[in-house]
Scaffold this motif. Sequence first.
Motif, short mmCIF file in Angstrom:
data_model
loop_
_atom_site.label_atom_id
_atom_site.label_comp_id
_atom_site.label_asym_id
_atom_site.label_seq_id
_atom_site.Cartn_x
_atom_site.Cartn_y
_atom_site.Cartn_z
N THR A 93 6.98 7.86 -9.44
CA THR A 93 7.53 8.48 -8.24
C THR A 93 8.94 8.98 -8.48
O THR A 93 9.63 8.50 -9.39
N GLU B 203 1.62 6.14 -10.58
CA GLU B 203 2.38 7.39 -10.49
C GLU B 203 3.87 7.09 -10.69
O GLU B 203 4.40 6.12 -10.16
N ARG C 234 2.80 4.12 -4.57
CA ARG C 234 1.78 4.80 -5.36
C ARG C 234 1.97 4.58 -6.86
O ARG C 234 1.14 4.99 -7.67
N SER C 235 3.07 3.92 -7.22
CA SER C 235 3.28 3.63 -8.64
C SER C 235 2.54 2.38 -9.09
O SER C 235 2.55 2.03 -10.27
N LEU D 40 -3.08 3.78 -9.56
CA LEU D 40 -2.55 5.14 -9.70
C LEU D 40 -1.48 5.24 -10.78
O LEU D 40 -1.45 6.21 -11.55
N THR E 33 0.82 -1.21 0.00
CA THR E 33 0.00 0.00 0.00
C THR E 33 0.86 1.26 0.00
O THR E 33 0.35 2.36 -0.28
#
Length: 280
Positions: free
Chosen positions: A51, A49, A42-43, A47, A39
Amino acid sequence: MDPKLTEVSQQFDRFKAAMTRKDYNTCTQLLSQLKVLLTGFRSLPPLFEDTPNAICELTLASKYSSLSFKLTMIWDIYEHAVLLSVKVEDQDAFERDFFQLKPYYTDAGKRLPPSPNEYMILGLNLLRLLVQNRIAEFHTELELLSSTALENPCIKHAVELEQSFMEGAYNRVLSAKQNVPNETYGYFMDLLAKTVRDEIAGCSEKAYDYLSIKDAGQMLLFTSDQELLEYVKEEHPEWEMKDGFVFFQKAKDSAPCKEIPSLQLINQTLSYARELERIV
């Protein structure tokens, strides 16, 4: 490498070692810890993302970008989670883990090399839907697959099973257990065999008052009388076995009978007809 990624990698190594030892309790505990750690990235889907850490690692002449490496390892974790759920015979866990894995096959497909286990796991999911008699979802998942996937033996195996099941060719369904494309299919094939026998049993007790043990065994696709005896004892204790016959009458007598309100249905139908005539 990101310290968090290092921690996940080390934890995953312990998980795989426990899987090799068939220590499934430890695997379950480690998997829960791994999912908590994941968790923090965020990549990951949904998502995706990029990073700052991923950009820094991209400058290294590694085989994959940082994001690709991270995704590859994470999908490997979820693939192992799906296989663990089969080992511990937990269908609910299988469904959860499969849907956590699926975005890596669909949404992240262009960022990653193909997984050697993808078609095997997709075939397992189709088999699960078939076992649970979720035929509409089975065909929905099938429509999402490419023509290449449909030619894979793991996918073709599930499709042929569904066709045999719908045609009522139950002998083909049971014999397919001898030709599974992967050993992990054994669990769901056993469940499917039970589903098939339950279907045959339900039809048999409606169609016959009794059958000889030999005929009942052949109809339920058992290879010996002992297998039939064990099945009746575990699944249909209401059947009566004596003098070489299986009697279904007791099961019929115990089944609740529902009266059809024929007069009420006739009145309703006539009322609808009158209303339609007024409208026209």
